[in-house]
Design a protein around this motif. Structure first.
Motif, PDB file in Angstrom:
ATOM      1  N   PHE A 124       0.853  -1.183   0.000  1.00  0.00           N
ATOM      2  CA  PHE A 124       0.000   0.000   0.000  1.00  0.00           C
ATOM      3  C   PHE A 124       0.891   1.236   0.000  1.00  0.00           C
ATOM      4  CE2 PHE A 124      -2.323   3.312   2.457  1.00  0.00           C
ATOM      5  CZ  PHE A 124      -3.313   3.555   1.515  1.00  0.00           C
ATOM      6  N   VAL A 125       0.721   2.085  -1.016  1.00  0.00           N
ATOM      7  CA  VAL A 125       1.532   3.295  -1.157  1.00  0.00           C
ATOM      8  C   VAL A 125       0.627   4.509  -0.985  1.00  0.00           C
ATOM      9  CG1 VAL A 125       3.133   4.581  -2.607  1.00  0.00           C
ATOM     10  CG2 VAL A 125       3.049   2.077  -2.753  1.00  0.00           C
ATOM     11  N   ASP A 126       0.768   5.172   0.139  1.00  0.00           N
ATOM     12  CA  ASP A 126      -0.024   6.370   0.406  1.00  0.00           C
ATOM     13  C   ASP A 126       0.595   7.555  -0.327  1.00  0.00           C
ATOM     14  OD1 ASP A 126      -2.116   7.727   1.495  1.00  0.00           O
ATOM     15  OD2 ASP A 126      -1.239   7.954   3.483  1.00  0.00           O
ATOM     16  N   GLU A 127      -0.261   8.448  -0.845  1.00  0.00           N
ATOM     17  CA  GLU A 127       0.188   9.620  -1.603  1.00  0.00           C
ATOM     18  C   GLU A 127       1.080   9.209  -2.772  1.00  0.00           C
ATOM     19  OE1 GLU A 127      -0.913  12.538  -1.015  1.00  0.00           O
ATOM     20  OE2 GLU A 127      -1.372  12.776   1.095  1.00  0.00           O
ATOM     21  N   ILE A 128       0.672   8.193  -3.500  1.00  0.00           N
ATOM     22  CA  ILE A 128       1.510   7.635  -4.565  1.00  0.00           C
ATOM     23  C   ILE A 128       1.841   8.667  -5.638  1.00  0.00           C
ATOM     24  CG2 ILE A 128      -0.445   6.759  -5.912  1.00  0.00           C
ATOM     25  CD1 ILE A 128       1.335   4.310  -6.585  1.00  0.00           C
ATOM     26  N   HIS A 129       1.004   9.661  -5.800  1.00  0.00           N
ATOM     27  CA  HIS A 129       1.257  10.681  -6.815  1.00  0.00           C
ATOM     28  C   HIS A 129       2.487  11.524  -6.508  1.00  0.00           C
ATOM     29  CE1 HIS A 129      -1.190  12.690  -3.731  1.00  0.00           C
ATOM     30  NE2 HIS A 129      -0.554  13.787  -4.076  1.00  0.00           N
ATOM     31  N   ARG A 130       2.984  11.453  -5.280  1.00  0.00           N
ATOM     32  CA  ARG A 130       4.166  12.244  -4.921  1.00  0.00           C
ATOM     33  C   ARG A 130       5.474  11.594  -5.366  1.00  0.00           C
ATOM     34  NH1 ARG A 130       3.185  16.506  -1.433  1.00  0.00           N
ATOM     35  NH2 ARG A 130       1.111  16.557  -0.492  1.00  0.00           N
ATOM     36  N   PHE A 131       5.420  10.337  -5.786  1.00  0.00           N
ATOM     37  CA  PHE A 131       6.602   9.714  -6.367  1.00  0.00           C
ATOM     38  C   PHE A 131       6.846  10.312  -7.749  1.00  0.00           C
ATOM     39  CE2 PHE A 131       6.252   5.654  -3.701  1.00  0.00           C
ATOM     40  CZ  PHE A 131       7.395   5.955  -2.974  1.00  0.00           C
ATOM     41  N   ASN A 132       8.126  10.517  -8.100  1.00  0.00           N
ATOM     42  CA  ASN A 132       8.433  11.023  -9.432  1.00  0.00           C
ATOM     43  C   ASN A 132       8.316   9.911 -10.469  1.00  0.00           C
ATOM     44  OD1 ASN A 132      10.878   9.529  -9.463  1.00  0.00           O
ATOM     45  ND2 ASN A 132      11.972  11.205  -8.445  1.00  0.00           N
ATOM     46  N   ARG A 133       8.521  10.255 -11.730  1.00  0.00           N
ATOM     47  CA  ARG A 133       8.320   9.296 -12.821  1.00  0.00           C
ATOM     48  C   ARG A 133       9.224   8.080 -12.679  1.00  0.00           C
ATOM     49  NH1 ARG A 133       5.998   9.510 -17.733  1.00  0.00           N
ATOM     50  NH2 ARG A 133       5.454  11.690 -17.361  1.00  0.00           N
ATOM     51  N   ALA A 134      10.493   8.296 -12.344  1.00  0.00           N
ATOM     52  CA  ALA A 134      11.423   7.170 -12.214  1.00  0.00           C
ATOM     53  C   ALA A 134      11.018   6.257 -11.058  1.00  0.00           C
ATOM     54  CB  ALA A 134      12.842   7.689 -12.007  1.00  0.00           C
ATOM     55  N   GLN A 135      10.588   6.855  -9.945  1.00  0.00           N
ATOM     56  CA  GLN A 135      10.162   6.039  -8.802  1.00  0.00           C
ATOM     57  C   GLN A 135       8.906   5.248  -9.138  1.00  0.00           C
ATOM     58  OE1 GLN A 135      10.042   9.432  -6.145  1.00  0.00           O
ATOM     59  NE2 GLN A 135      11.647   8.555  -4.860  1.00  0.00           N
ATOM     60  N   GLN A 136       7.974   5.869  -9.859  1.00  0.00           N
ATOM     61  CA  GLN A 136       6.774   5.136 -10.262  1.00  0.00           C
ATOM     62  C   GLN A 136       7.129   3.981 -11.194  1.00  0.00           C
ATOM     63  OE1 GLN A 136       3.501   7.593 -11.684  1.00  0.00           O
ATOM     64  NE2 GLN A 136       4.030   9.234 -10.265  1.00  0.00           N
ATOM     65  N   ASP A 137       8.076   4.223 -12.095  1.00  0.00           N
ATOM     66  CA  ASP A 137       8.491   3.166 -13.015  1.00  0.00           C
ATOM     67  C   ASP A 137       9.130   1.989 -12.294  1.00  0.00           C
ATOM     68  OD1 ASP A 137       7.550   4.461 -15.238  1.00  0.00           O
ATOM     69  OD2 ASP A 137       9.487   5.308 -15.824  1.00  0.00           O
ATOM     70  N   SER A 138       9.724   2.245 -11.125  1.00  0.00           N
ATOM     71  CA  SER A 138      10.401   1.162 -10.403  1.00  0.00           C
ATOM     72  C   SER A 138       9.428   0.094  -9.911  1.00  0.00           C
ATOM     73  CB  SER A 138      11.195   1.732  -9.219  1.00  0.00           C
ATOM     74  OG  SER A 138      10.320   2.187  -8.192  1.00  0.00           O
ATOM     75  N   PHE A 139       8.137   0.412  -9.824  1.00  0.00           N
ATOM     76  CA  PHE A 139       7.144  -0.566  -9.386  1.00  0.00           C
ATOM     77  C   PHE A 139       6.810  -1.581 -10.492  1.00  0.00           C
ATOM     78  CE2 PHE A 139       6.324   2.981  -6.521  1.00  0.00           C
ATOM     79  CZ  PHE A 139       6.157   2.346  -5.304  1.00  0.00           C
ATOM     80  N   GLU A 156      -5.235  13.113  -5.747  1.00  0.00           N
ATOM     81  CA  GLU A 156      -5.118  13.851  -7.003  1.00  0.00           C
ATOM     82  C   GLU A 156      -5.558  12.994  -8.179  1.00  0.00           C
ATOM     83  OE1 GLU A 156      -4.377  17.014  -7.006  1.00  0.00           O
ATOM     84  OE2 GLU A 156      -3.993  17.031  -4.853  1.00  0.00           O
ATOM     85  N   ASN A 157      -5.924  13.645  -9.267  1.00  0.00           N
ATOM     86  CA  ASN A 157      -6.394  12.937 -10.452  1.00  0.00           C
ATOM     87  C   ASN A 157      -5.283  12.060 -11.024  1.00  0.00           C
ATOM     88  OD1 ASN A 157      -7.271  12.197 -13.054  1.00  0.00           O
ATOM     89  ND2 ASN A 157      -8.528  14.034 -13.210  1.00  0.00           N
ATOM     90  N   PRO A 158      -5.447  10.732 -11.017  1.00  0.00           N
ATOM     91  CA  PRO A 158      -4.383   9.850 -11.511  1.00  0.00           C
ATOM     92  C   PRO A 158      -4.021  10.114 -12.966  1.00  0.00           C
ATOM     93  CG  PRO A 158      -6.063   8.597 -10.332  1.00  0.00           C
ATOM     94  CD  PRO A 158      -6.601   9.976 -10.528  1.00  0.00           C
ATOM     95  N   SER A 159      -4.968  10.577 -13.763  1.00  0.00           N
ATOM     96  CA  SER A 159      -4.695  10.840 -15.177  1.00  0.00           C
ATOM     97  C   SER A 159      -3.578  11.861 -15.350  1.00  0.00           C
ATOM     98  CB  SER A 159      -5.951  11.357 -15.876  1.00  0.00           C
ATOM     99  OG  SER A 159      -7.002  10.442 -15.758  1.00  0.00           O
TER     100      SER A 159
END
Length: 446
Positions: A124-139, A156-159
């Motif tokens: 479970f990742v709270d405030e997932i939108h605060r991760f940058n693009r590279a961090q999101q890609d690591s998942f 925030e709007n995931p889109s």
């Protein structure tokens, strides 16, 4: 951001809501009332019911990675915990605010070790939108090979905030803010747990729940505060207001609330509803919006949605903007409100706006076509020899000051971009346009 019923991470065999028991530490009411099963979660029946997307997933035994999108205090963390419990997955919680690359690597390594031992992980990742693009890609690789089942939470709007690659591997579930009826059920649950009724009359009780603004955790915190007051009888609204400060409305000047409210304001004006327009205008001001931003957007509404149906509308907006600059807040905001009412009641037309967009499209499509030579100036002899200006008819020499000549490129068919509506001042403009069209046809025919 922690939401309704949020607590430290619990393992798959540990009942949510038990942390703190037996250690003598006081537990907030919201923690004590944490749901122990998905059917106890209030306000998200559409999502969790048998026919809802999450309910159907659980029934089929095919839970996929998810993004839970909703305002604070609606149960995102609680739902994630209970999903882990329902699927016998190890529940691991991190926050994008406090987790860096090194911590993420440790989380993935631990999940990989569990997988080897036959235990899955719900991360479970709270405030997932605060991760940058590279961090999101690591998942992504860990989601694809089944090392983790990702459940992200965002306000925030995931889109706009999440990578397309991550979104393609997760389903977005929308959680709604709690209604007054939902908050009332929560209040009744709190009264049952505390074995006493709220010391409020009916109107004060409703006012208290309205203060929570759809946030269940905020509602329980307010209820716990009121329950701690040594009062006799029941308080009315005035007494409640004296004792309790109103909770600030949820508003982020750079987030979804900002864009949602300006959209509501603009569409209320376009829909000729001055009361709704004033409401959304006031909501944005109460949330701390910059009045200059509102002045700019109000002026845009005059240009885009009223246009030449009422040429005065733009002037009213600019005057209101100028008045605000001279008076400042809060007096100057009244001038903006008056401009807003004027726009809402003005005749509407986007004919000029539509014409402008069509002309831009045609300009891109026709490339570098030159103007016809008869409307080009000829300041030199060479240009005159090339035919520049030859055959130009000076409109003021015509009896009705209209020559009817063609001003489009010679290799381009005449276009009709502007089509005024039969409303407001554009009625007169349509008559003029039609008159010129008839004269043009007559002169060409002659």
């Amino acid at each position: 951001m922690a939401d309704l019923f949020d607590t430290p991470a619990a393992g798959p065999d540990e009942a949510p809501g038990t942390p703190g028991e037996g250690d003598g530490a006081p537990r907030p009411l919201a923690d004590r009332l944490r749901p122990q099963a998905l059917d106890e979660v209030i306000g998200q029946e559409t999502l969790l019911g048998p026919d809802g997307p999450l309910g159907a997933m659980l029934a089929s035994g095919a839970l996929s990675s998810l993004v839970l999108w909703g305002p604070p205090g609606v149960g995102k963390t609680t739902i994630a915990r209970l999903l882990a419990r329902e699927t016998a997955l190890e529940f691991v919680q991190i926050s994008a605010i406090f987790t860096g690359v090194a911590e993420l690597r440790k989380v993935f390594d631990a999940a990989r070790d569990r997988r080897r031992a036959g235990q899955g992980t719900l991360l479970f990742v709270d405030e997932i939108h605060r991760f940058n693009r590279a961090q999101q890609d690591s998942f992504l690789p860990h989601m694809e090979d089944g090392t983790i089942l990702l459940v992200g939470a965002t306000t925030e709007n995931p889109s706009f905030e999440l990578n397309a690659a991550l979104l393609s591997r997760a389903q977005v579930m929308v959680l709604e803010r709690l209604s007054l009826a939902d908050l009332e059920r929560l209040a009744q649950r709190a009264e049952a747990a505390l074995d006493r009724a709220l010391p409020l009359d009916g109107t004060a009780r409703e006012a208290l729940l309205e203060m929570a603004d759809g946030d269940g955790r905020a509602a329980l915190n307010l209820i716990e505060q009121v329950m701690g007051w040594p009062v006799e009888g029941r308080l009315d609204v005035r007494q409640l207001s004296e004792r309790l400060a109103r909770r600030a409305a949820q508003y982020d000047r750079s987030g979804d609330a900002h864009f949602n409210l300006i959209s509501a304001l603009h569409k209320s004006v376009r829909g000729s509803d001055p009361d709704a327009a004033l409401y959304w205008f006031a909501r944005m001001l109460e949330g701390g919006e910059d009045p200059r931003y509102l002045a700019r957007r109000i002026t845009r509404m005059a240009v885009e949605d009223i246009g030449l149906a009422d040429p005065q509308a733009q002037a009213v907006c600019l005057q209101g903007w100028d008045t605000y600059e001279r008076l400042g807040s809060p007096e100057g905001e009244l001038a903006l409100a008056q401009a807003l009412v004027y726009l809402a009641l003005a005749p509407k037309s986007n004919a000029a706006y539509t014409a402008y967009k069509a002309a831009r499209k045609a300009a891109k499509a026709t490339g570098s076509l030159a103007p016809p030579k008869h409307i080009l100036n000829a300041p030199t002899r060479l240009m005159k020899e090339q035919g520049y200006g030859a055959g130009y008819a000076y409109d003021h020499d015509a009896e009705d000051a209209f020559s009817g000549q063609d001003y489009f490129p010679e290799d381009m068919a005449r276009e009709r971009f502007y089509d005024p509506v039969e409303r407001g001042f554009e009625r007169d403009l349509r008559k003029r346009l039609d008159w010129f069209a008839r004269r043009r046809a007559e002169r060409r025919g002659g």
